[in-house]
Design an enzyme around this catalytic site. Sequence first.
Site, PDB file in Angstrom:
ATOM      1  N   ASP A 210       0.869  -1.172   0.000  1.00 21.10           N
ATOM      2  CA  ASP A 210       0.000   0.000   0.000  1.00 21.10           C
ATOM      3  C   ASP A 210       0.905   1.220   0.000  1.00 21.10           C
ATOM      4  O   ASP A 210       2.136   1.102  -0.084  1.00 21.10           O
ATOM      5  CB  ASP A 210      -0.953  -0.002   1.205  1.00 21.10           C
ATOM      6  N   ASP A 237       2.424   2.471  -5.589  1.00 25.81           N
ATOM      7  CA  ASP A 237       1.498   3.468  -6.115  1.00 25.81           C
ATOM      8  C   ASP A 237       0.842   2.847  -7.345  1.00 25.81           C
ATOM      9  O   ASP A 237       1.523   2.540  -8.334  1.00 25.81           O
ATOM     10  CB  ASP A 237       2.236   4.756  -6.486  1.00 25.81           C
ATOM     11  N   PHE A 238      -0.465   2.636  -7.284  1.00 27.03           N
ATOM     12  CA  PHE A 238      -1.186   1.990  -8.385  1.00 27.03           C
ATOM     13  C   PHE A 238      -0.848   2.586  -9.748  1.00 27.03           C
ATOM     14  O   PHE A 238      -0.760   1.891 -10.747  1.00 27.03           O
ATOM     15  CB  PHE A 238      -2.702   2.177  -8.208  1.00 27.03           C
ATOM     16  N   HIS A 256     -13.531  -1.545  -6.894  1.00 22.11           N
ATOM     17  CA  HIS A 256     -14.764  -0.744  -6.903  1.00 22.11           C
ATOM     18  C   HIS A 256     -14.517   0.737  -6.627  1.00 22.11           C
ATOM     19  O   HIS A 256     -15.420   1.552  -6.816  1.00 22.11           O
ATOM     20  CB  HIS A 256     -15.795  -1.330  -5.925  1.00 22.11           C
TER      21      HIS A 256
END
Length: 347
Positions: A210, A237-238, A256
């Site tokens: 994360d 970091d996505f 989501h």
Amino acid sequence: MDNNTNQPTPQNIMQIGTAFWPSKVLLTAVKFELFTLLASQKSMTGAEIKKALSFQATDRHVYDFLDLLTGLGFLIRDGIWDTAKYSNSVDTDTFLDKNKPSYIGGILEMANDRLFRFWADLDEALLSGKPQNELKHSGKSMFEELYSDSARLKQFIHAMSGISVGNFMALANQFDFSPYKTLCDVGGAAGVLSIQVAKHNPHMSCTTLDLPAVETIAKETIAAQGMSDKVKTGSVDFFTDEFPKADVITMGMILHDWDLENKKMLIKKAYNALPEGGAFIAVEAIIDDERKKNVFGLSMSLNMLIEFGVAFDFTGADFESWVKEAGFKKVTIMPLAGPASAAIAIK
């Protein structure tokens, strides 16, 4: 012949229309840590509870509050009025005592402190298509606000853990991890998914990833569970980082949070990180394909409107179309706890 068959009744309309009353009663009890107090004292009179929690309402209204909690099944009462002794139900003693590791009240704390007020503007969200959370009131996104306040960030992380721990336990027990050796949980928050998989599948090497501020919380949680030698942490970091290679890539309540473009981006990154035969697992409140039964999943999707505007929850059929577009070959939906499922894609 029964003339009352299929006769209209307002019961369901009134029950749902006023459902915020009992909801707020439960959320308030959690806020005041009533169930934690009763767990420590075993049982208390109304007068003792009133004094301990510094209530200034009349005795009658304090009894209204406690007796409604009793009627809803959250408290057990022996006696009535001044002679009554209140104690926790089995469920509240297990899940709403802050001193127990099974505590799931974090999501209810966040519901009380944030979501209850934001949901009052659902009508505005539907009319505008815009978030109704911190972004509306301060100009900062939910995540910007959370990451600027360590206490609120910790509350959010533990809320996500509370809502998901049952699902992660079910996944750890139901999914066959025997063909795999490594797992990477992307957006792993407090590391609960990795903890549960490692506990129930000792051969698995698990890493939870994360942002750096969250990694600190994960380390605390992992240490508190005595799993520091089994579960590792890292930062990701996505949007800028590729995912590390692993046999299994998991995301718990992550997809989501984003619009369709970013959902597909995350799925593709997971695909790229997996070997042939590797598994991508998304734990979500997967909406049934007919969009009729999973009321929680549909409600959660509206919560994504409140929080982000463009984010949404999805059906198993939606997931299958996205992952197959990315190159995955096989898709299954595994029911977990309550309204949640694991959407599983095999490369």
